[in-house]
Motif scaffolding. Structure first.
Motif, mmCIF file in Angstrom:
data_model
loop_
_atom_site.group_PDB
_atom_site.id
_atom_site.type_symbol
_atom_site.label_atom_id
_atom_site.label_comp_id
_atom_site.label_asym_id
_atom_site.label_seq_id
_atom_site.Cartn_x
_atom_site.Cartn_y
_atom_site.Cartn_z
ATOM 1 N N ASP A 226 25.103 -0.609 4.111
ATOM 2 C CA ASP A 226 24.323 -0.218 5.643
ATOM 3 C C ASP A 226 25.488 0.517 6.455
ATOM 4 O OD1 ASP A 226 21.538 0.141 4.045
ATOM 5 O OD2 ASP A 226 21.127 -1.994 4.480
ATOM 6 N N ALA A 227 26.606 1.079 6.332
ATOM 7 C CA ALA A 227 28.144 0.572 6.964
ATOM 8 C C ALA A 227 27.132 2.174 7.007
ATOM 9 C CB ALA A 227 28.689 0.588 6.196
ATOM 10 N N ARG A 228 28.080 2.677 8.329
ATOM 11 C CA ARG A 228 27.936 3.945 8.932
ATOM 12 C C ARG A 228 29.622 4.692 9.132
ATOM 13 N NH1 ARG A 228 23.774 5.625 12.436
ATOM 14 N NH2 ARG A 228 21.880 4.035 12.534
ATOM 15 N N LEU A 229 29.310 5.711 8.427
ATOM 16 C CA LEU A 229 31.063 6.476 8.375
ATOM 17 C C LEU A 229 30.864 7.654 9.925
ATOM 18 C CD1 LEU A 229 33.648 7.386 7.380
ATOM 19 C CD2 LEU A 229 32.138 9.168 6.399
ATOM 20 N N ALA A 230 32.004 7.829 10.352
ATOM 21 C CA ALA A 230 31.675 8.535 11.671
ATOM 22 C C ALA A 230 33.493 8.934 11.244
ATOM 23 C CB ALA A 230 32.147 7.812 13.122
ATOM 24 N N VAL A 231 33.677 10.746 11.219
ATOM 25 C CA VAL A 231 34.580 11.384 11.111
ATOM 26 C C VAL A 231 35.128 11.806 12.203
ATOM 27 C CG1 VAL A 231 36.234 12.681 9.714
ATOM 28 C CG2 VAL A 231 34.432 11.516 8.297
ATOM 29 N N VAL A 232 36.503 11.538 12.989
ATOM 30 C CA VAL A 232 36.417 12.364 13.898
ATOM 31 C C VAL A 232 37.733 13.253 13.836
ATOM 32 C CG1 VAL A 232 37.890 11.689 16.476
ATOM 33 C CG2 VAL A 232 36.545 10.281 15.372
ATOM 34 N N PRO A 233 37.181 14.756 13.697
ATOM 35 C CA PRO A 233 38.111 15.824 13.585
ATOM 36 C C PRO A 233 39.550 15.976 14.853
ATOM 37 C CG PRO A 233 36.051 16.551 13.792
ATOM 38 C CD PRO A 233 36.052 15.504 14.763
ATOM 39 N N GLY A 234 40.573 15.979 13.904
ATOM 40 C CA GLY A 234 41.511 16.801 15.239
ATOM 41 C C GLY A 234 42.172 15.405 14.992
ATOM 42 N N ALA A 235 42.464 14.654 14.306
ATOM 43 C CA ALA A 235 42.976 13.021 15.065
ATOM 44 C C ALA A 235 43.123 12.342 13.516
ATOM 45 C CB ALA A 235 42.237 11.702 15.448
ATOM 46 N N SER A 236 44.584 12.258 13.919
ATOM 47 C CA SER A 236 45.616 11.584 12.740
ATOM 48 C C SER A 236 45.267 9.741 12.567
ATOM 49 C CB SER A 236 47.497 11.304 12.650
ATOM 50 O OG SER A 236 47.747 10.698 11.870
ATOM 51 N N HIS A 237 46.002 8.643 12.666
ATOM 52 C CA HIS A 237 45.779 7.291 12.524
ATOM 53 C C HIS A 237 45.457 6.922 13.405
ATOM 54 C CE1 HIS A 237 46.168 3.367 10.000
ATOM 55 N NE2 HIS A 237 46.829 2.807 10.801
ATOM 56 N N LEU A 238 46.504 6.493 14.844
ATOM 57 C CA LEU A 238 45.728 6.177 16.020
ATOM 58 C C LEU A 238 45.453 6.952 16.820
ATOM 59 C CD1 LEU A 238 47.769 3.379 16.768
ATOM 60 C CD2 LEU A 238 48.906 4.538 17.571
ATOM 61 N N VAL A 239 43.374 6.583 16.236
ATOM 62 C CA VAL A 239 43.158 7.551 16.611
ATOM 63 C C VAL A 239 42.265 7.071 18.196
ATOM 64 C CG1 VAL A 239 40.990 6.545 14.916
ATOM 65 C CG2 VAL A 239 40.552 9.101 16.208
ATOM 66 N N PRO A 240 41.857 5.638 18.337
ATOM 67 C CA PRO A 240 42.380 5.767 19.894
ATOM 68 C C PRO A 240 43.169 5.949 20.574
ATOM 69 C CG PRO A 240 41.484 3.871 18.455
ATOM 70 C CD PRO A 240 42.021 5.021 17.526
ATOM 71 N N VAL A 241 43.677 6.657 20.514
ATOM 72 C CA VAL A 241 44.790 7.230 21.146
ATOM 73 C C VAL A 241 44.492 8.809 21.359
ATOM 74 C CG1 VAL A 241 47.284 7.647 21.647
ATOM 75 C CG2 VAL A 241 46.282 5.107 21.264
ATOM 76 N N GLU A 242 44.873 9.133 20.393
ATOM 77 C CA GLU A 242 44.162 10.531 20.002
ATOM 78 C C GLU A 242 42.889 11.116 20.670
ATOM 79 O OE1 GLU A 242 46.335 14.125 16.832
ATOM 80 O OE2 GLU A 242 46.191 12.275 16.042
ATOM 81 N N GLN A 243 42.255 10.928 20.092
ATOM 82 C CA GLN A 243 40.925 10.947 20.425
ATOM 83 C C GLN A 243 40.256 10.254 21.433
ATOM 84 O OE1 GLN A 243 39.751 14.182 20.619
ATOM 85 N NE2 GLN A 243 41.189 15.236 19.213
ATOM 86 N N PRO A 244 40.580 9.138 22.446
ATOM 87 C CA PRO A 244 40.314 8.379 23.020
ATOM 88 C C PRO A 244 38.868 9.068 23.292
ATOM 89 C CG PRO A 244 41.631 9.649 24.763
ATOM 90 C CD PRO A 244 42.131 10.412 23.851
ATOM 91 N N GLY A 245 38.196 10.060 23.927
ATOM 92 C CA GLY A 245 36.915 10.100 24.498
ATOM 93 C C GLY A 245 35.689 10.225 23.018
ATOM 94 N N ALA A 246 36.391 10.229 22.022
ATOM 95 C CA ALA A 246 35.432 10.405 20.985
ATOM 96 C C ALA A 246 34.766 8.700 20.605
ATOM 97 C CB ALA A 246 36.108 11.462 19.627
ATOM 98 N N VAL A 247 36.094 8.048 20.741
ATOM 99 C CA VAL A 247 36.230 6.783 20.036
ATOM 100 C C VAL A 247 35.977 6.440 20.953
ATOM 101 C CG1 VAL A 247 37.746 5.186 19.131
ATOM 102 C CG2 VAL A 247 38.858 7.504 18.617
ATOM 103 N N THR A 248 35.453 6.152 22.380
ATOM 104 C CA THR A 248 34.511 5.883 22.581
ATOM 105 C C THR A 248 33.712 5.673 22.571
ATOM 106 O OG1 THR A 248 37.073 5.839 24.930
ATOM 107 C CG2 THR A 248 34.292 5.058 25.583
#
Length: 435
Positions: A226-248
């Protein structure tokens, strides 16, 4: 901030003391500052606990050579603070710690988010090769290439200050602790165990991650019930730094709606369940249309069977791959036919499963013995790949030189002369940074 003994981790708290605890785990080469832009929003609901890996961010340099060791130190830190139950979000190596918690300590974990994570990070060869480069050249070659592994090209070009911050963060890490963390990732493989993860899980990945990308994320989602998957467009490996708003936003939604209650016994005490519970994830609250992260739910996979105690062959093939490398073993097995196949099985079962896997000598010592024996026997072909193995097992080029000098005295100068030529070429190939 904390004073840190060898069995715990450097940490910090943010947020109200009475709030439930949410832990944020860092990736290899980073510090807790990779989460800075998530803190203002997360601390509205949680008391956020961040930690540094050993030797990272100025933390004391007590190397931890396995994910289990890092997890044990994290739990010891939490025990000292009286934190019994928590949510956990981890990036890359920090995500591996999250999986370890879910598998070995499910009673402590209320909810889980795995970011840029994988049940197996590449191949053991890749991380051991990185360790060889750091041992020989220091961290500068790894630091200089960190931005291209961590960020998309557009982001790195547009954010030079963050790019330089990333380089300096790696460059100031303790080399020995970095190498130990590489070894932790090299030996981490929980693919057969994913079906036992029984905590609500979000798997989050950047769409352009070339290190642990969407393919690895889908492997996690397929294996974890039952895991959920979220894919953040326009981001690479360090996604919390590159797309902080989306990750938050994704973390807030997940931990707000999927927080599993503690296991209770008739005495009211927290207890380990008899079997991992299959979580029921509440649906996320309605959200306005957005062009940000795309979340989807993947179907659960049938959990694999738990394997019994491995026989010497199973142990042997694992050790053989760890010491010689996947590429070498794959070639040897691929070349085996009806005539030579039995010999390959014998070598794997007895040389690697029975001898190399014995606890009486560590692998560094076994490499020293093996190099000497190969010089004495004049087996230069095997000397080449066992020189590579010695580097993976932690010998420095200087230590290999000392082994060959010792062999020159007892095995003969002509034999050692030939051995030096072979070893010199291998060391040059293995320790030259890849640009």
């Amino acid at each position: 901030m904390s004073e840190t003994p060898s069995n715990t981790l450097q940490y910090r708290f943010d947020g109200p003391e009475e709030a439930p605890v949410l832990i944020l785990g860092p990736s290899l080469g980073t510090t807790w500052h990779m989460w800075d832009r998530q803190i203002p929003e997360l601390t509205k609901q949680w008391r956020v606990f961040r930690f540094d890996l050993p030797g990272h961010g100025g933390a004391p340099a007590y190397p931890a050579g396995s994910v289990g060791d890092i997890t044990t130190r994290l739990l010891a830190t939490l025990e000292g603070l009286g934190v019994q139950r928590f949510g956990y979000a981890g990036c890359a190596l920090g995500g591996a710690v999250g999986i370890e918690l879910a598998l070995r300590h499910p009673e402590r974990l209320a909810s889980l988010a795995l970011i840029a994570a994988s049940p197996r990070f590449g191949t053991a060869d890749e991380f051991r090769q990185r360790g060889v480069i750091v041992r020989t050249n220091g961290l500068d070659p790894i630091a200089r290439t960190a931005p291209e592994r961590w960020f998309t090209g557009g982001f790195a070009a547009a954010q030079p200050a963050i790019t330089e911050w990333a380089v300096q963060m790696v460059r100031t890490t303790d080399p020995g602790c970095y190498i130990a963390s590489c070894e932790a990732l090299a030996s981490f493989d929980v693919r057969p165990e994913l079906g036992r993860v029984g905590v609500p899980t979000l798997v989050l990945v950047g769409s352009d991650d070339q290190v642990t990308g969407p393919a690895e994320a889908r492997t996690l989602v397929a294996g974890i019930p039952d895991a959920r998957l979220a894919v953040v467009p326009g981001a690479s490996h360090l996604v919390p730094v590159e797309q902080p708003g989306a990750v938050t936003d994704l973390l807030v939604r997940h931990f707000s709606t999927a927080w599993q209650p503690a296991y209770e016994t008739s005495t009211g005490q927290t207890a380990l369940p008899q079997a991992a519970l299959k979580p029921v994830l509440s649906p996320a609250p309605p959200q306005p249309p957005q062009t940000g992260p795309v979340a989807e739910i993947a179907p659960a996979a049938v959990p694999p069977q738990v394997q019994g105690r491995p026989d010497p062959y199973d142990a042997g093939i694992k050790v053989r791959r760890e010491v010689l490398g996947d590429a070498h073993v794959d070639r040897a097995l691929a070349q085996a036919d009806e005539f030579s196949g039995d010999f390959q099985e014998l070598v794997t079962r007895y040389a690697w499963g029975e001898i190399w896997d014995r606890p009486g000598l560590d692998r560094r010592t076994r490499s020293c013995v093996t190099l000497t024996a190969l010089v004495a026997g004049g087996h230069l072909d095997e000397l080449a790949f066992h020189t590579r193995a010695a580097l993976r097992n932690g010998l420095t080029p200087g230590e290999i030189k000392e082994v060959l000098l010792q062999a020159a005295v007892y095995c003969g100068v002509p034999a050692a002369n030939s051995a030096f030529k072979v070893a010199q070429q291998v060391i040059r190939e293995e320790t030259t940074p890849q640009e």
